[in-house]
Design an enzyme around this catalytic site. Structure first.
Site, PDB file in Angstrom:
ATOM      1  N   THR A 152       6.127   1.887  -6.693  1.00 48.84           N
ATOM      2  CA  THR A 152       7.146   2.072  -5.652  1.00 48.84           C
ATOM      3  C   THR A 152       8.544   2.114  -6.269  1.00 48.84           C
ATOM      4  OG1 THR A 152       5.766   0.954  -4.036  1.00 48.84           O
ATOM      5  CG2 THR A 152       8.113   1.033  -3.568  1.00 48.84           C
ATOM      6  N   GLU A 434       1.057  -1.599  -0.383  1.00 50.86           N
ATOM      7  CA  GLU A 434      -0.178  -0.818  -0.579  1.00 50.86           C
ATOM      8  C   GLU A 434      -0.356   0.260   0.495  1.00 50.86           C
ATOM      9  OE1 GLU A 434      -1.447  -1.109  -3.411  1.00 50.86           O
ATOM     10  OE2 GLU A 434      -0.178  -2.840  -3.760  1.00 50.86           O
TER      11      GLU A 434
END
Length: 669
Positions: A152, A434
């Protein structure tokens, strides 16, 4: 705090239960052997005084909390090493220590080493070649290196194709040159990245011979193994305080011309040859294996969150007395109010259903992993779609359930000593990491629309979506008799028709001249709703299948309770989506009234066993860490005791009185 006698109201609840909680505890743990292992782990870790906090974490500064969390994480890691040496470090051990049960007791705000075990090691196992695993896994398992998973970015999360971190292959030195070219390209959020990890699996856009090849994972050294100073070209630190998970040491990472050897790219699924030739993976979805693994594990974690919240709220509701139902009678236990039961009991049922479903999904994932190793990828899209929507649904429902349990405890639920703030912070985070939940539902919906088209063409679909074939044949749902099997079948019919509506809407928009992606965007609400109902239909089927099967292998007394739990879950789930049921099934007013009456009946029948059920979750007081939910039920004594730990109360007069308040009061005299 000295041991106290059990609150008489709570003891009365236990005395009048109709089943043996220990029997359910053994089932919940996964059998007698796993139950014994659980107890042994609790003894090993919870009786270690070095792993206890004298000062509640809410009174620690961000820096103090990290340092204390890392201290305890290393003690836990040392015990894990010993368990590994003795061959006692199974998957259940890691789940307990890094998930929401035992781990929460040891590190209330999360473990800064968790991503090392949960993401770094599994990624090497899942995406590294055998040679790379031989090179890296021994060092990782022994914690000679500490890793994290850096995917990320500040500017991009779930949309992986938008990641900006770039890795260019230099054939002259056989190295990759990795850069975060913009501020938004900085890696952001990885647990342990801030000041803990010295290595990371960095996900970057791969370029070889000047051509873009897609995403690839690289092992990058972040810090010197002796001094822990950042390596050349590395800009790294902690991102700061958050709503929850405050001890995880989430970090940021910038890379400027950082060079890593060719072999540091994990190449099990795709390869770069020394001359820069790129060998593509057989299936691009293979690279998402690690995230699918974690999503499957998260489903069970949501069950643990609900089990903790419902245990605290149910025990509190047995002890708290307020608001007479009959004005001529004494104040009742608030759990006698039907509205309170409606807040609590569905959360208990969801915890049980999410756990049984999570166990089933975990087994499915393990079977799929074996098939992938053999080159069989047939069911990979199905599993990806299922894990995405279940992760989204279970995390959203668990988050809402924790908040409902907090609200059910009134003002006391708002206090830190209730532990609801921490449980909520840890649970709601699952809605985002996630894979952000809306995006997860859209990924599932894309799969559903695709297979719906296949079903229209006469293809027989794989098991988890085969109900779509049946719905197309039926056209109309008949004979809704309110039985549990009928509710499950109705859920599947409603889900199939919701997929149909989404499919048809996209087709209409395509005929209007919109492209596929624009049509999907315009139909987004329908798509997410279809994916949500698909997941709920699966949960309904799983609950019915699993709990019906379990009831056949336990005592009649426990079987009777589980049947009520199953009925409560299915009826409540149906009523919560009654609008969709009414849209696609010819339900009458009488049908809906019967469902509402059955819901009330389920609450009434579960009432005598509510405390025994949450006791059956077998959650240690250290795991709950709640003044409201301790086993002895001495709520008011424990709330008052918590005030003694408040640093403000260590002196009768705080210095701020003389410094600020007294001068203010005397200013006009």
């Amino acid at each position: 705090m000295p041991a106290l006698e059990v609150n008489p109201d709570l003891q009365k609840e236990r005395n009048t239960a109709t089943f043996d909680p220990h029997e359910f505890s053994v089932y919940w743990a996964g059998g007698e052997e796993r139950y014994k292992e659980k107890k042994a782990l609790e003894k090993l870790f919870l009786e270690d005084p070095a792993l206890k906090d004298d000062l509640p974490t809410s009174y620690m500064s961000h820096k103090e909390l990290y340092e204390n969390s890392l201290r305890k994480a290393c003690l836990i890691g040392e015990k894990i090493r010993k368990l590994r040496a003795d061959g006692e470090d199974g998957v259940d051990t890691y789940n307990a220590l890094l998930g929401g049960s035992l781990g929460a007791a040891l590190l209330k705000e999360g473990n800064p080493l968790s991503l090392h075990y949960v993401m770094f090691v599994p990624t090497i196992m899942g995406q590294g070649t055998m040679d790379q695993q031989v090179e890296w896994l021994p060092k990782a398992w022994d914690c000679e290196i500490i890793g994290t998973y850096a995917q990320t970015e500040l500017g991009h999360g779930t949309f992986l194709r938008g990641l900006e971190t770039r890795a260019d292959y230099d054939a002259s030195t056989q190295e990759f040159v990795i850069n975060t070219p913009t501020r938004s390209a900085y890696k952001w959020w990885p647990g342990g990245l801030g000041h803990t990890a010295n290595h990371a699996v960095v996900v970057a856009q791969l370029y070889t011979k000047g051509e873009f090849r897609g995403l690839a994972p690289f092992i990058v050294q972040l810090r010197d193994l002796e001094t822990h100073q950042p390596m050349k070209g590395i800009d790294i630190g902690d991102i700061g305080t958050k709503l929850g998970m405050k001890g995880v040491n989430n970090g940021y990472l910038g890379l400027k011309n950082v060079r890593v050897p060719l072999n540091n790219m994990l190449m099990k699924n795709q390869q770069v040859l020394p001359d820069g030739t790129y060998v593509a993976p057989k299936n691009s979805v293979l690279t998402y294996g690690t995230m699918m693994f974690v999503r499957c594990a998260l489903i069970r974690d949501t069950a643990y969150s609900l089990s903790k919240a419902s245990t605290i709220a149910t025990r509190y509701s047995a002890v708290r007395r307020q608001s007479p139902i009959d004005p001529s009678q004494p104040e009742p236990q608030i759990m006698d109010h039907t509205t309170q039961q409606l807040k609590l009991f569905p959360q208990i049922a969801k915890a049980i259903v999410f756990k049984t479903t999570g166990d089933g999904i975990w087994s499915m994932y393990n079977v799929l992993s074996g098939e992938i190793e053999l080159g069989n990828l047939d069911r990979l899209p199905e599993m990806h779609a299922l894990s995405c929507c279940l992760k989204a649904i279970c995390s959203a429902d668990a988050t809402a359930g924790v908040e409902t349990c907090r609200l059910s405890c009134g003002g006391h639920g708002y206090m830190d000593c209730s532990n609801f703030p921490t449980i909520y912070g840890m649970t709601t985070a699952v809605c985002t990491y996630e894979g952000e939940n809306t995006v997860m539902l859209l990924q599932t919906a894309r799969y559903l629309v695709k297979v719906y088209g296949q079903a229209l063409n006469g293809e027989q679909l794989v098991p988890t979506v085969a109900y779509i074939n049946e719905a197309i044949k039926l056209q109309e749902f008949v004979n809704f008799d309110g039985s549990l099997e009928s509710i499950v079948k109705a859920f599947q019919f409603v889900a199939a028709n919701k997929v149909r509506v989404a499919y048809e809407q996209i087709e209409v928009r395509r005929k209007q001249g919109h492209g596929v992606e624009v049509s999907a965007n315009l139909s987004g609400p329908l798509l997410t709703s279809a994916a949500d109902l698909h997941g709920r239909a699966f949960l309904a089927q799983s609950a019915y299948t699993e709990l019906t099967q379990v009831a056949k292998h336990v005592s009649p007394a426990l079987a009777d309770v589980l049947k009520v739990v199953l009925e409560l879950y299915l009826v409540d789930a149906c009523l919560n989506r009654i609008g969709d049921f009414l849209r696609f099934i010819n339900l009458t007013d009488k049908d809906v009234t019967n469902l509402e009456t059955r819901l009330e009946s389920c609450l009434n029948r579960l009432r005598p066993n509510a405390v025994a059920l949450v006791d059956s979750f077998d959650l240690h007081d250290r795991v709950l860490d709640s003044a409201l939910g301790a086993y002895d039920g001495n709520v008011y004594e424990r709330i008052f005791e918590s005030t003694k730990k408040n640093p403000l109360n260590k002196e009768p007069v705080n210095a701020a009185f003389h410094k600020y308040l007294k001068p203010f009061m005397k200013a006009n005299l």
